[in-house]
Design an enzyme around this catalytic site. Structure first.
Site, mmCIF file in Angstrom:
data_model
loop_
_atom_site.group_PDB
_atom_site.id
_atom_site.type_symbol
_atom_site.label_atom_id
_atom_site.label_comp_id
_atom_site.label_asym_id
_atom_site.label_seq_id
_atom_site.Cartn_x
_atom_site.Cartn_y
_atom_site.Cartn_z
ATOM 1 N N CYS A 57 -29.267 -10.446 -25.726
ATOM 2 C CA CYS A 57 -30.029 -9.826 -24.631
ATOM 3 C C CYS A 57 -31.476 -10.301 -24.587
ATOM 4 C CB CYS A 57 -29.988 -8.307 -24.760
ATOM 5 S SG CYS A 57 -30.879 -7.491 -23.408
ATOM 6 N N ARG A 76 -34.931 -7.278 -24.177
ATOM 7 C CA ARG A 76 -35.181 -6.288 -25.226
ATOM 8 C C ARG A 76 -36.615 -5.787 -25.359
ATOM 9 N NH1 ARG A 76 -32.401 -8.954 -30.300
ATOM 10 N NH2 ARG A 76 -32.243 -10.875 -29.090
ATOM 11 N N TRP A 133 -31.978 -3.575 -15.719
ATOM 12 C CA TRP A 133 -31.972 -4.163 -14.380
ATOM 13 C C TRP A 133 -31.492 -5.594 -14.513
ATOM 14 C CZ3 TRP A 133 -36.222 -1.686 -16.536
ATOM 15 C CH2 TRP A 133 -37.119 -2.494 -17.227
ATOM 16 N N GLU A 172 -28.507 -14.122 -13.324
ATOM 17 C CA GLU A 172 -27.158 -13.592 -13.589
ATOM 18 C C GLU A 172 -26.338 -13.588 -12.306
ATOM 19 O OE1 GLU A 172 -26.835 -10.151 -16.411
ATOM 20 O OE2 GLU A 172 -28.972 -9.970 -15.973
HETATM 21 C C1 HEM Z 1 -33.939 -3.876 -18.938
HETATM 22 C C2 HEM Z 1 -33.496 -4.979 -18.396
HETATM 23 C C3 HEM Z 1 -32.495 -5.890 -19.040
HETATM 24 C C4 HEM Z 1 -32.406 -7.218 -18.769
HETATM 25 C C5 HEM Z 1 -33.278 -8.001 -17.774
HETATM 26 C C6 HEM Z 1 -31.341 -7.739 -19.558
HETATM 27 C C7 HEM Z 1 -30.924 -9.067 -19.508
HETATM 28 C C8 HEM Z 1 -29.765 -9.529 -20.103
HETATM 29 C C9 HEM Z 1 -29.151 -10.793 -19.796
HETATM 30 C C10 HEM Z 1 -29.677 -11.828 -18.806
HETATM 31 C C11 HEM Z 1 -28.029 -10.891 -20.558
HETATM 32 C C12 HEM Z 1 -27.021 -12.043 -20.547
HETATM 33 C C13 HEM Z 1 -25.944 -11.658 -19.585
HETATM 34 C C14 HEM Z 1 -24.936 -12.745 -19.352
HETATM 35 O O1 HEM Z 1 -25.282 -13.943 -19.432
HETATM 36 O O2 HEM Z 1 -23.762 -12.393 -19.067
HETATM 37 C C15 HEM Z 1 -27.940 -9.678 -21.329
HETATM 38 C C16 HEM Z 1 -26.910 -9.408 -22.207
HETATM 39 C C17 HEM Z 1 -26.795 -8.214 -22.893
HETATM 40 N N1 HEM Z 1 -27.669 -7.155 -22.851
HETATM 41 FE FE1 HEM Z 1 -29.362 -6.988 -21.766
HETATM 42 N N2 HEM Z 1 -30.798 -6.747 -20.325
HETATM 43 C C18 HEM Z 1 -31.458 -5.582 -20.029
HETATM 44 C C19 HEM Z 1 -31.167 -4.325 -20.554
HETATM 45 C C20 HEM Z 1 -30.204 -4.077 -21.518
HETATM 46 C C21 HEM Z 1 -29.900 -2.764 -22.039
HETATM 47 C C22 HEM Z 1 -30.558 -1.472 -21.585
HETATM 48 C C23 HEM Z 1 -28.935 -2.928 -22.987
HETATM 49 C C24 HEM Z 1 -28.268 -1.908 -23.855
HETATM 50 C C25 HEM Z 1 -28.759 -0.722 -24.092
HETATM 51 C C26 HEM Z 1 -28.627 -4.347 -23.036
HETATM 52 C C27 HEM Z 1 -27.675 -4.910 -23.869
HETATM 53 C C28 HEM Z 1 -27.146 -6.164 -23.661
HETATM 54 C C29 HEM Z 1 -25.915 -6.617 -24.266
HETATM 55 C C30 HEM Z 1 -25.042 -5.849 -25.232
HETATM 56 C C31 HEM Z 1 -25.690 -7.912 -23.772
HETATM 57 C C32 HEM Z 1 -24.489 -8.833 -24.079
HETATM 58 C C33 HEM Z 1 -23.466 -8.628 -22.983
HETATM 59 C C34 HEM Z 1 -22.206 -9.426 -23.190
HETATM 60 O O3 HEM Z 1 -21.905 -9.825 -24.330
HETATM 61 O O4 HEM Z 1 -21.510 -9.668 -22.172
HETATM 62 N N3 HEM Z 1 -29.413 -5.002 -22.138
HETATM 63 N N4 HEM Z 1 -29.005 -8.868 -21.042
#
Ligand code: HEM
Ligand code: HEM
Lengths: 354, 354
Positions: free
Chosen positions: B44, B47, B219, B224
């Site tokens: 992610c 973070r 968000w 994406e």
């Molecule tokens: C606040 C804005 C956030 C942004 C801009 C963001 C951005 C991203 C992006 C760009 C990815 C890669 C997605 C992909 O390529 O499929 C990702 C993956 C991930 N994010 Fe975040 N994220 C945010 C919030 C969060 C939150 C709140 C959580 C959990 C509490 C989180 C947990 C994760 C996890 C677990 C993944 C891996 C997903 C997977 O394996 O398919 N993210 N995030």
């Protein structure tokens, strides 16, 4: 007939064995070692053409002068008036491990000087500052008006390990002036790049021996020039300059001004090399060729060692097939390896001697 | 006072210990477990904002009905009329390892149906074909004229592990119609995407317990949607459609038609979300925020586990700082994990029972 060749070879190998040294490769073996080293190299997307590598066995050369002459031939043969050929030249390994051997101090045979001014600003390519300083220490004089694209001389050591300076004959290095298919102002930026990347500071490892001077080249992939050398903030950092000309809003990254400037810069690179008849591959085609390479290797029963972070192009990566292809790196031999910079090694040798 | 709370907690922990189960977390502990799981998650880029995660402790809910009602609240609270809030809702873990527990079959709470026609062509999102089939098997009827952007119903199992279908109330899911800041024709393509990605099929692992239903959202980052969901050839595959409108030469990859179409698609995404007042971050800003996150973690004395291949954005990657930042992944806890699809698990449970 074959028996005779085999006898000679066996004698050579027995002599090496008796001296506790690896048996030297024949020229034919060296050719295949070079090709397989390319085929093995995990960071290279261009490996589809590995069988076409031209290998020059120049292990017999002694002096820096001889080696510099051989390098001039390498470059001319590789440039081939734009129809770029893949070439590897192999110079002598050290007589004993860690001993002096031919070495090329330049990272690439073609490169532009980097000058650090007293106020901290840099003119030219920031990547070559150290080499530029070494060249000056050895007596090189930059042009009376230093510029952004001053070709650096070569620093070459022969078997004795002592560095010598070789200014490049005018006209040896083929260059391409960059212009854009649509924007006339682009040419006025005065940008250029050289035709062929000849990497000259990696060592070839083959059959138990390291060859510290083994310069090789293919042709360029466009993004190496347009998405890294001319774009990286710690290289020529030209995206702000191009964005300015495109009248993009640089206050907000959300305007995608970097992405748009990057696109036009890369369009200019592809267009200019094509117009000048200099072979260069775009990242989409290179990706497709790499996938073909992987399929052929699979058919041949071989695993492909590959580093995803190096293979995936630095522009629109997810639009290429390699992005969606899992990869793993594992040790291979023969292969090309990074090695400590020539001045570090030379320093160590000098220190040992004193 | 504190001593009293401690006594209660000790009693709960001793009871769990006696039953050879992990001690259940308090709601306050669960809140921090959720935030730290986000902070820990190697893939992610978002973070930087981990402390602001809203965590809802819904472990007491039993039935699929109750959970669906809770999910509707989650989505409304997260959408916040465009000012997107980061939210995690945690449902009950299984009573015993491998036992039934609440589960959301959808990969995300908002998603579009994918229909495979008899001739092999696909309408809608190819990624959801399996889920679309499950929804139909459970009685869902697609619109009389199926389209590319038909919102899928939810499939939710309660504590009993049995799936139930929940069509979405009209107006629940906020969507954004895509238009381009310069090209009027773009809007005529009829493209849209939903406001908030709520990932609903990963499990939260915290303090020895797996929570198979723990939907979370932040968000969107623009790429994406614009560089993957709408662009990938195995998703909406829209680059040829946009390149056609831009009159680009699609016969030759060297025209950079994919790169140019990708740029305009992403410009449209950023522009449309901004115009509609829906929070979404561009990849340059997200990269800068992630670097700040890494610096703060360093200051706090913590290593950051990160996967370069997931963190680096799929557009103009080398123009972002994360591209030039070395990263390493290592196991962390608490964390979010992929798990077998709900239908695979449900199938296994059914098979065990028969
Ligand atoms: C606040 C804005 C956030 C942004 C801009 C963001 C951005 C991203 C992006 C760009 C990815 C890669 C997605 C992909 O390529 O499929 C990702 C993956 C991930 N994010 Fe975040 N994220 C945010 C919030 C969060 C939150 C709140 C959580 C959990 C509490 C989180 C947990 C994760 C996890 C677990 C993944 C891996 C997903 C997977 O394996 O398919 N993210 N995030
Ligand atoms: C024929 C056309 C070729 C193309 C299009 C090509 C393309 C590339 C590209 C794009 C890279 C990554 C460069 C970077 O990001 O800095 C690379 C790396 C590399 N290639 Fe190739 N290559 C070609 C030929 C060759 C040949 C002939 C050899 C050796 C015989 C070779 C060996 C390597 C090695 C060793 C690296 C790693 C360089 C490093 O670590 O800095 N390539 N190649």
């Amino acid at each position: 007939h074959h028996g005779h060749i085999l006898d000679e070879r066996l004698a050579v190998c027995r002599a090496a064995l008796a001296a506790q040294l690896p048996a030297p490769l024949t020229s034919a073996e060296l050719t295949w070692a070079g090709r397989i080293a390319w085929r093995n190299h995990a960071r290279c997307i261009g490996r589809h053409y590995w069988r076409s590598l031209n290998v020059r066995d120049h292990r017999h050369l002694d002096s820096a002068d001889q080696i510099a002459a051989s390098l001039r031939e390498h470059l001319e043969f590789a440039q081939a008036d734009g129809n770029v050929r893949s070439v590897l030249t192999v110079y002598a390994p050290p007589d004993h491990p860690g001993g002096p051997a031919p070495r090329i101090w330049n990272h690439q045979l073609c490169s532009y000087a980097g000058y650090r001014h007293h106020d901290g600003t840099i003119l030219g390519d920031p990547k070559t500052i150290a080499l530029t300083d070494h060249a000056r220490a050895l007596g090189w004089e930059p042009p009376s008006t230093p510029g952004r694209f001053d070709l650096l001389p070569w620093i070459v050591s022969g078997r004795d390990g002592r560095p010598h300076l070789f200014p490049l004959p005018a006209g040896l290095v083929r260059e391409v002036r960059l212009r854009h298919p649509q924007f006339a102002w682009f040419e006025q930026l005065g940008l250029r790049w050289y035709a062929v990347p000849v990497i000259s500071d990696m060592s070839l490892h083959a059959a138990g021996t390291d060859y510290p001077a083994a310069p090789f080249n293919g042709w360029y992939m466009g993004t190496e020039i347009g998405a890294r050398n001319l774009a990286d903030t710690d290289r020529y950092n030209l995206l702000p300059v191009i964005a300015e000309k495109l009248a993009l809003d640089q206050r907000n990254p959300r305007s995608l001004w970097k992405d748009r400037a990057l696109l036009e810069l890369n369009a200019a690179v592809l267009h200019s090399y094509e117009s000048d008849g200099v072979k260069l591959v775009d990242h989409h085609t290179a990706s497709a060729e790499f996938i073909k390479f992987c399929e052929r290797e699979k058919t041949a029963g071989r695993e492909v060692s590959a580093r995803w972070d190096w293979i995936v192009p630095p522009m629109s990566p997810a639009t290429t097939t390699v992005f969606h292809t899992p990869m793993a790196e594992f040790p291979t031999t023969p292969d090309f390896h990074a090695q400590p910079s020539a001045w570090a090694s030379a320093g160590a040798t000098a220190a040992e001697k004193s």
